[in-house]
Design a protein around this motif. Structure first.
Motif, PDB file in Angstrom:
ATOM      1  N   GLU A  81      10.953  -5.742   8.497  1.00 21.48           N
ATOM      2  CA  GLU A  81      10.720  -7.156   8.198  1.00 21.48           C
ATOM      3  C   GLU A  81      11.989  -7.978   8.414  1.00 21.48           C
ATOM      4  O   GLU A  81      11.941  -9.072   8.986  1.00 21.48           O
ATOM      5  CB  GLU A  81      10.229  -7.306   6.759  1.00 21.48           C
ATOM      6  N   ALA A  82      13.123  -7.444   7.987  1.00 25.33           N
ATOM      7  CA  ALA A  82      14.393  -8.155   8.167  1.00 25.33           C
ATOM      8  C   ALA A  82      14.737  -8.305   9.654  1.00 25.33           C
ATOM      9  O   ALA A  82      15.176  -9.371  10.102  1.00 25.33           O
ATOM     10  CB  ALA A  82      15.510  -7.420   7.434  1.00 25.33           C
ATOM     11  N   ILE A  83      14.522  -7.236  10.420  1.00 24.15           N
ATOM     12  CA  ILE A  83      14.814  -7.276  11.857  1.00 24.15           C
ATOM     13  C   ILE A  83      13.898  -8.280  12.557  1.00 24.15           C
ATOM     14  O   ILE A  83      14.351  -9.082  13.383  1.00 24.15           O
ATOM     15  CB  ILE A  83      14.667  -5.869  12.477  1.00 24.15           C
ATOM     16  N   LEU A  84      12.618  -8.243  12.223  1.00 22.98           N
ATOM     17  CA  LEU A  84      11.676  -9.175  12.855  1.00 22.98           C
ATOM     18  C   LEU A  84      11.995 -10.626  12.499  1.00 22.98           C
ATOM     19  O   LEU A  84      11.930 -11.507  13.359  1.00 22.98           O
ATOM     20  CB  LEU A  84      10.248  -8.836  12.454  1.00 22.98           C
ATOM     21  N   SER A  85      12.358 -10.866  11.250  1.00 20.56           N
ATOM     22  CA  SER A  85      12.720 -12.231  10.849  1.00 20.56           C
ATOM     23  C   SER A  85      13.943 -12.711  11.628  1.00 20.56           C
ATOM     24  O   SER A  85      13.999 -13.860  12.071  1.00 20.56           O
ATOM     25  CB  SER A  85      13.001 -12.287   9.353  1.00 20.56           C
ATOM     26  N   GLU A  88       0.797  -1.221   0.000  1.00 21.99           N
ATOM     27  CA  GLU A  88       0.000   0.000   0.000  1.00 21.99           C
ATOM     28  C   GLU A  88       0.829   1.269   0.000  1.00 21.99           C
ATOM     29  O   GLU A  88       0.336   2.319  -0.393  1.00 21.99           O
ATOM     30  CB  GLU A  88      -0.923   0.016   1.220  1.00 21.99           C
ATOM     31  N   THR A  89       2.068   1.188   0.447  1.00 23.01           N
ATOM     32  CA  THR A  89       2.880   2.396   0.568  1.00 23.01           C
ATOM     33  C   THR A  89       3.302   2.932  -0.800  1.00 23.01           C
ATOM     34  O   THR A  89       3.483   2.173  -1.743  1.00 23.01           O
ATOM     35  CB  THR A  89       4.111   2.154   1.457  1.00 23.01           C
ATOM     36  N   GLN A  90       3.441   4.250  -0.853  1.00 23.32           N
ATOM     37  CA  GLN A  90       3.807   4.873  -2.118  1.00 23.32           C
ATOM     38  C   GLN A  90       5.103   5.664  -2.027  1.00 23.32           C
ATOM     39  O   GLN A  90       5.530   6.268  -3.004  1.00 23.32           O
ATOM     40  CB  GLN A  90       2.674   5.795  -2.578  1.00 23.32           C
ATOM     41  N   THR A  91       5.715   5.676  -0.834  1.00 22.23           N
ATOM     42  CA  THR A  91       6.965   6.431  -0.704  1.00 22.23           C
ATOM     43  C   THR A  91       8.121   5.472  -0.470  1.00 22.23           C
ATOM     44  O   THR A  91       7.974   4.413   0.147  1.00 22.23           O
ATOM     45  CB  THR A  91       6.899   7.424   0.475  1.00 22.23           C
ATOM     46  N   TYR A  92       9.283   5.877  -0.959  1.00 21.19           N
ATOM     47  CA  TYR A  92      10.471   5.046  -0.822  1.00 21.19           C
ATOM     48  C   TYR A  92      10.867   4.900   0.644  1.00 21.19           C
ATOM     49  O   TYR A  92      11.247   3.809   1.078  1.00 21.19           O
ATOM     50  CB  TYR A  92      11.637   5.662  -1.600  1.00 21.19           C
ATOM     51  N   GLU A  93      10.772   5.995   1.413  1.00 22.81           N
ATOM     52  CA  GLU A  93      11.215   5.967   2.805  1.00 22.81           C
ATOM     53  C   GLU A  93      10.407   4.953   3.619  1.00 22.81           C
ATOM     54  O   GLU A  93      10.976   4.180   4.392  1.00 22.81           O
ATOM     55  CB  GLU A  93      11.096   7.359   3.444  1.00 22.81           C
ATOM     56  N   VAL A  94       9.118   4.974   3.452  1.00 25.16           N
ATOM     57  CA  VAL A  94       8.263   4.047   4.205  1.00 25.16           C
ATOM     58  C   VAL A  94       8.516   2.616   3.741  1.00 25.16           C
ATOM     59  O   VAL A  94       8.600   1.691   4.555  1.00 25.16           O
ATOM     60  CB  VAL A  94       6.771   4.431   4.061  1.00 25.16           C
ATOM     61  N   SER A  95       8.664   2.438   2.461  1.00 29.08           N
ATOM     62  CA  SER A  95       8.927   1.103   1.924  1.00 29.08           C
ATOM     63  C   SER A  95      10.255   0.558   2.450  1.00 29.08           C
ATOM     64  O   SER A  95      10.351  -0.613   2.846  1.00 29.08           O
ATOM     65  CB  SER A  95       8.945   1.148   0.400  1.00 29.08           C
ATOM     66  N   ALA A  96      11.278   1.422   2.471  1.00 26.10           N
ATOM     67  CA  ALA A  96      12.588   1.000   2.993  1.00 26.10           C
ATOM     68  C   ALA A  96      12.498   0.674   4.477  1.00 26.10           C
ATOM     69  O   ALA A  96      13.094  -0.299   4.948  1.00 26.10           O
ATOM     70  CB  ALA A  96      13.619   2.094   2.752  1.00 26.10           C
ATOM     71  N   PHE A  97      11.748   1.489   5.231  1.00 30.60           N
ATOM     72  CA  PHE A  97      11.554   1.227   6.655  1.00 30.60           C
ATOM     73  C   PHE A  97      10.879  -0.121   6.877  1.00 30.60           C
ATOM     74  O   PHE A  97      11.311  -0.921   7.716  1.00 30.60           O
ATOM     75  CB  PHE A  97      10.713   2.351   7.288  1.00 30.60           C
ATOM     76  N   LEU A  98       9.832  -0.395   6.105  1.00 30.62           N
ATOM     77  CA  LEU A  98       9.108  -1.660   6.269  1.00 30.62           C
ATOM     78  C   LEU A  98       9.972  -2.849   5.864  1.00 30.62           C
ATOM     79  O   LEU A  98       9.903  -3.910   6.495  1.00 30.62           O
ATOM     80  CB  LEU A  98       7.814  -1.628   5.469  1.00 30.62           C
ATOM     81  N   ASP A  99      10.807  -2.677   4.834  1.00 31.83           N
ATOM     82  CA  ASP A  99      11.733  -3.750   4.446  1.00 31.83           C
ATOM     83  C   ASP A  99      12.703  -4.065   5.581  1.00 31.83           C
ATOM     84  O   ASP A  99      12.952  -5.232   5.895  1.00 31.83           O
ATOM     85  CB  ASP A  99      12.527  -3.361   3.201  1.00 31.83           C
ATOM     86  N   GLU A 100      13.259  -3.007   6.175  1.00 29.49           N
ATOM     87  CA  GLU A 100      14.215  -3.220   7.264  1.00 29.49           C
ATOM     88  C   GLU A 100      13.524  -3.793   8.496  1.00 29.49           C
ATOM     89  O   GLU A 100      14.071  -4.664   9.173  1.00 29.49           O
ATOM     90  CB  GLU A 100      14.914  -1.902   7.612  1.00 29.49           C
TER      91      GLU A 100
END
Length: 58
Positions: A31-35, A17-29
């Motif tokens: 996800e990596a931390i939670l995994s 749903e996100t449309q900004t790079y910053e939010v997308s990058a935050f969510l990617d990181e």
């Protein structure tokens, strides 16, 4: 569905749903931390289980 699956699924939905790079990058990181955290929790559980069944460690 367990907690890990639910959380990672929700993150995936948010990333879609996100449309900004910053939010997308935050969510990617996030996800990596939670995994990594879930992996470490499983490793700690396995270590505790191994110690409980090892007479040398009693």
């Amino acid at each position: 569905m367990n907690e890990k699956e639910w959380l990672l699924n929700e993150l995936s939905l948010l990333k879609g749903e996100t449309q900004t790079y910053e939010v997308s990058a935050f969510l990617d990181e996030l996800e990596a931390i939670l995994s990594e955290q879930y992996k470490r929790i499983e490793q700690a559980k396995a270590e505790i289980d191994g110690l409980l069944w090892s007479p040398k460690e009693w």
